[in-house]
Write a protein that holds these residues in place. Sequence first.
Motif, short mmCIF file in Angstrom:
data_model
loop_
_atom_site.label_atom_id
_atom_site.label_comp_id
_atom_site.label_asym_id
_atom_site.label_seq_id
_atom_site.Cartn_x
_atom_site.Cartn_y
_atom_site.Cartn_z
N HIS A 41 0.88 -1.17 0.00
CA HIS A 41 0.00 0.00 0.00
C HIS A 41 0.92 1.22 0.00
N THR A 76 -8.80 8.48 -1.77
CA THR A 76 -8.33 7.69 -2.90
C THR A 76 -7.04 7.01 -2.45
N TRP A 77 -6.85 5.75 -2.80
CA TRP A 77 -5.64 5.06 -2.38
C TRP A 77 -5.03 4.29 -3.55
N HIS A 78 -3.74 4.08 -3.44
CA HIS A 78 -3.02 3.33 -4.47
C HIS A 78 -1.91 2.50 -3.85
N GLU A 90 -11.75 -2.10 2.80
CA GLU A 90 -12.36 -1.15 1.87
C GLU A 90 -13.57 -1.76 1.17
N VAL A 127 2.09 5.37 3.12
CA VAL A 127 1.66 4.26 3.97
C VAL A 127 2.76 3.21 4.09
N THR A 163 -10.39 12.98 5.17
CA THR A 163 -9.62 12.09 6.04
C THR A 163 -9.90 12.37 7.51
N SER A 186 -9.61 14.78 -5.22
CA SER A 186 -8.38 14.72 -4.44
C SER A 186 -7.87 16.14 -4.19
N ASN A 232 -2.28 7.10 0.49
CA ASN A 232 -3.66 7.57 0.49
C ASN A 232 -3.65 9.01 0.02
#
Length: 326
Positions: free
Chosen positions: A123, A252-254, A310, A296, A228, A208, A126
Amino acid sequence: MTLLLSRRSLSALALAGMPAAVRAQSAWPDRPVRLVVPFGAGGAVDTLSRTVANAFPQQANGQPMVVENRSGAGGTIAGGVVATSRADGYTLMMADLGANAIGKMLQPGLGYDPLTAFSPIIHLVNLPLVIVTRPGLGTATVPELIDLAKRRNGEMTYASPGVGHASHLSAELLARRAGIRWQAVHYRSGADVMRSVIAGETDWTIPSVSTAMPFIREDKVRAIAVSTADVVPALPGVPTIAATYDGFSSATWHGVVGPAGMPQDIVLAANRALRAIITTPSVKEQTERVQAAQIVAGTPEDFASFIRAEAAKWEPVIREGNIRAE
């Protein structure tokens, strides 16, 4: 008879005697690695992907990472490509909510299950979201936005970059918490979303922070709250949605995943390389400054747990809202 061994043979025997994790660290990768990105060039995901790819050779035996953009269908085109690739560590994916957690909820006929089709690796970040309103809407806080929505009786509109995007689901989660209705107007990109709100075609959006920041600075939109749990350093003085609705949190996360079934030693080697990249001071500073990202890192197990959480978090929002991909 004297047995003569070449240097290559001796090296191979020595390598075979090493622990699996050490072998993977030295052996993987020994050729270029493909990173499939579920969105087009130029956006926030692509920027992050190319930042990682540029630093990859320094942490990966000098091997390049080749970014391949496969946009469409909320990221699930890219997801399908990676899910059916060889699980050898040479095809990876920049993971996203739609393609890697909730895609089958939005598209019941999707040819893969996001929760079983991938090997989570790491991860990365975020990306906080921020509620911004159009000029002249007259709302400066979340309670004022909700009060206006109630008076509009379901006629208030918000702009979304697509069905199932974190922005779309966050707006619907807020509606559920507030006990109201409003109308989503979907666009093809974050840039189109911002143009819509600035032009007054829609009332507000929750993109974002990195997407909205240039327009906030130019006073083209008003920032009223971040999504957040904690305030965002790039937006000092802007409160959280959670200050009004306790426990509200979204982003949004990646991260990076590979196909299901990747050998554990390669998963761990990839995690080490990618963790070193995202925590390198220059990469960390650029990612935090340019994209207002929250780094993260963590373990593959951490990322797997996060993805499951999620999916569980957004399932009732999708089910009760009867949300389906267009």
